[in-house]
Scaffold this motif. Structure first.
Motif, short mmCIF file in Angstrom:
data_model
loop_
_atom_site.label_atom_id
_atom_site.label_comp_id
_atom_site.label_asym_id
_atom_site.label_seq_id
_atom_site.Cartn_x
_atom_site.Cartn_y
_atom_site.Cartn_z
N UNK A 1 0.83 -1.20 0.00
CA UNK A 1 0.00 0.00 0.00
C UNK A 1 0.87 1.27 0.00
N UNK A 2 1.93 1.22 0.77
CA UNK A 2 2.85 2.34 0.83
C UNK A 2 3.54 2.54 -0.51
N UNK A 3 3.89 1.45 -1.19
CA UNK A 3 4.53 1.52 -2.50
C UNK A 3 3.56 2.12 -3.51
N UNK A 4 2.29 1.68 -3.47
CA UNK A 4 1.29 2.21 -4.40
C UNK A 4 1.03 3.70 -4.13
N UNK A 5 1.03 4.08 -2.84
CA UNK A 5 0.83 5.47 -2.47
C UNK A 5 2.00 6.33 -3.00
N UNK A 6 3.21 5.81 -2.86
CA UNK A 6 4.38 6.54 -3.33
C UNK A 6 4.35 6.69 -4.85
N UNK A 7 4.00 5.61 -5.55
CA UNK A 7 3.91 5.67 -7.00
C UNK A 7 2.80 6.62 -7.45
N UNK A 8 1.68 6.61 -6.76
CA UNK A 8 0.58 7.50 -7.09
C UNK A 8 0.95 8.96 -6.83
N UNK A 9 1.62 9.19 -5.69
CA UNK A 9 2.06 10.53 -5.36
C UNK A 9 3.10 11.02 -6.37
N UNK A 10 4.01 10.14 -6.75
CA UNK A 10 5.03 10.50 -7.75
C UNK A 10 4.38 10.87 -9.08
N UNK A 11 3.42 10.09 -9.51
CA UNK A 11 2.74 10.37 -10.78
C UNK A 11 1.97 11.68 -10.73
N UNK A 12 1.26 11.93 -9.63
CA UNK A 12 0.47 13.16 -9.55
C UNK A 12 1.39 14.39 -9.45
N UNK A 13 2.49 14.29 -8.68
CA UNK A 13 3.42 15.41 -8.60
C UNK A 13 4.11 15.66 -9.95
N UNK A 14 4.44 14.60 -10.65
CA UNK A 14 5.07 14.74 -11.97
C UNK A 14 4.12 15.42 -12.95
N UNK A 15 2.83 15.02 -12.93
CA UNK A 15 1.85 15.66 -13.81
C UNK A 15 1.63 17.12 -13.43
N UNK A 16 1.58 17.42 -12.13
CA UNK A 16 1.38 18.80 -11.68
C UNK A 16 2.57 19.68 -12.09
#
Length: 110
Positions: A5-20
């Motif tokens: 879950x932590x890995x998925x959260x990190x990947x999701x956060x990375x993707x959203x920050x990269x898009x922003x």
């Protein structure tokens, strides 16, 4: 929270920050490009106005010089045919030389 879950959260956060960040940089680039384009257009228009003034001044000065030369030439030609004492002196001097030449020619013929 598990490791996945932590890995998925990190990947999701990375993707959203990269898009922003990508969205922010794209907007910033568009704004910077639009501002640069507006500045280039304003400078080009301003430079063109300066070029027109420069050409107008240069053509005006050239016209003034040409007109001054023409007027001075016409005045000098008009004086040349007047009863100017200097002109009369030259005319009398040439006439005297021509008469002396006739005398020399008549003397040689006789």
């Amino acid at each position: 929270m598990s490791a996945s879950d932590l890995s998925n959260l990190t990947l999701g956060l990375e993707g959203s920050l990269t898009r922003a960040l990508a969205h922010f940089l794209d907007n910033w680039r568009r704004n910077a490009t639009a501002a640069a384009r507006a500045l280039d257009d304003a400078l080009a228009e301003e430079n063109f106005k300066n070029v027109i003034w420069y050409l107008a001044v240069m053509i005006g000065m050239f016209a003034f010089i040409v007109v001054a030369m023409l007027v001075s030439t016409v005045k000098s030609k008009r004086r040349e045919h007047s009863n100017d004492p200097y002109h009369q002196y030259i005319k009398e001097d040439w006439t005297a030389q021509i008469q002396q030449g006739d005398v020399v020619a008549n003397f040689g013929a006789g």
